[in-house]
Design a protein around this motif. Structure first.
Motif, short mmCIF file in Angstrom:
data_model
loop_
_atom_site.label_atom_id
_atom_site.label_comp_id
_atom_site.label_asym_id
_atom_site.label_seq_id
_atom_site.Cartn_x
_atom_site.Cartn_y
_atom_site.Cartn_z
N ALA A 225 0.83 -1.20 0.00
CA ALA A 225 0.00 0.00 0.00
C ALA A 225 0.87 1.26 0.00
CB ALA A 225 -0.94 0.00 1.20
N HIS A 226 1.96 1.23 0.78
CA HIS A 226 2.88 2.36 0.78
C HIS A 226 3.52 2.55 -0.60
CE1 HIS A 226 2.68 1.83 5.18
NE2 HIS A 226 2.98 3.13 5.22
N THR A 227 3.86 1.46 -1.24
CA THR A 227 4.47 1.53 -2.57
C THR A 227 3.49 2.11 -3.58
OG1 THR A 227 5.83 -0.39 -2.06
CG2 THR A 227 5.57 0.17 -4.38
N VAL A 228 2.23 1.72 -3.50
CA VAL A 228 1.21 2.27 -4.41
C VAL A 228 1.07 3.77 -4.18
CG1 VAL A 228 -1.26 2.27 -4.96
CG2 VAL A 228 -0.04 0.11 -4.70
N MET A 229 0.99 4.18 -2.92
CA MET A 229 0.84 5.60 -2.61
C MET A 229 2.04 6.40 -3.12
SD MET A 229 0.42 7.64 0.96
CE MET A 229 2.15 7.56 1.30
N LEU A 230 3.24 5.91 -2.85
CA LEU A 230 4.44 6.60 -3.32
C LEU A 230 4.54 6.58 -4.84
CD1 LEU A 230 7.03 5.49 -0.63
CD2 LEU A 230 5.89 7.70 -0.86
N GLY A 231 4.02 5.52 -5.46
CA GLY A 231 3.99 5.45 -6.92
C GLY A 231 3.11 6.55 -7.51
N TRP A 232 1.95 6.79 -6.89
CA TRP A 232 1.08 7.87 -7.36
C TRP A 232 1.77 9.22 -7.22
CZ3 TRP A 232 -2.58 7.23 -10.57
CH2 TRP A 232 -3.44 6.14 -10.52
N HIS A 233 2.44 9.42 -6.08
CA HIS A 233 3.17 10.68 -5.88
C HIS A 233 4.27 10.84 -6.93
CE1 HIS A 233 1.51 12.36 -2.18
NE2 HIS A 233 1.31 11.11 -1.80
N GLY A 234 5.01 9.78 -7.16
CA GLY A 234 6.08 9.82 -8.16
C GLY A 234 5.55 10.08 -9.55
#
Length: 110
Positions: free
Chosen positions: A14-23
């Motif tokens: 979930a953290h990776t998905v969130m950071l992916g959206w930010h990136g």
């Protein structure tokens, strides 16, 4: 153990998905910045690229704030435990950033 202390082994996804959206949003900003022409706009003689840089410098601190708000929201959603999909959790946690983009686009397109 308090409620929310055990956020589960899959919380990294979930953290990776969130950071992916930010990136993705940051990369999109730089792609748009790179495509701006060197023409001078009617306001203050700035080029569109200079206007985008000014916008980026102004939004960067707010972007960090939305990232922190997203982390708090993600922690709360993980503790709540009703959303099973890590993709949906990460996307929901990125919603403060989506709201920032919508407000910035609305102000810029005005």
């Amino acid at each position: 153990m308090q409620r929310g202390d055990d956020i589960g082994p899959d919380s990294g996804a979930a953290h990776t998905v969130m950071l992916g959206w930010h990136g993705l949003l940051i990369v999109g900003f730089f792609v748009i910045l790179g495509r701006q022409s060197g023409l001078r706009g009617p306001s203050y003689g700035n080029s569109p690229q200079e206007d985008m840089l000014i916008l980026g410098v102004g939004i960067a601190p707010v972007g960090i704030g939305t990232l922190l708000a997203g982390l708090v929201l993600l922690r709360w959603l993980l503790a709540w435990g009703r959303i099973g999909s890590m993709f949906l959790l990460g996307t929901a946690a990125a919603s403060p950033t989506f709201l920032l983009v919508a407000v910035a686009a609305g102000m810029h397109l005005r």
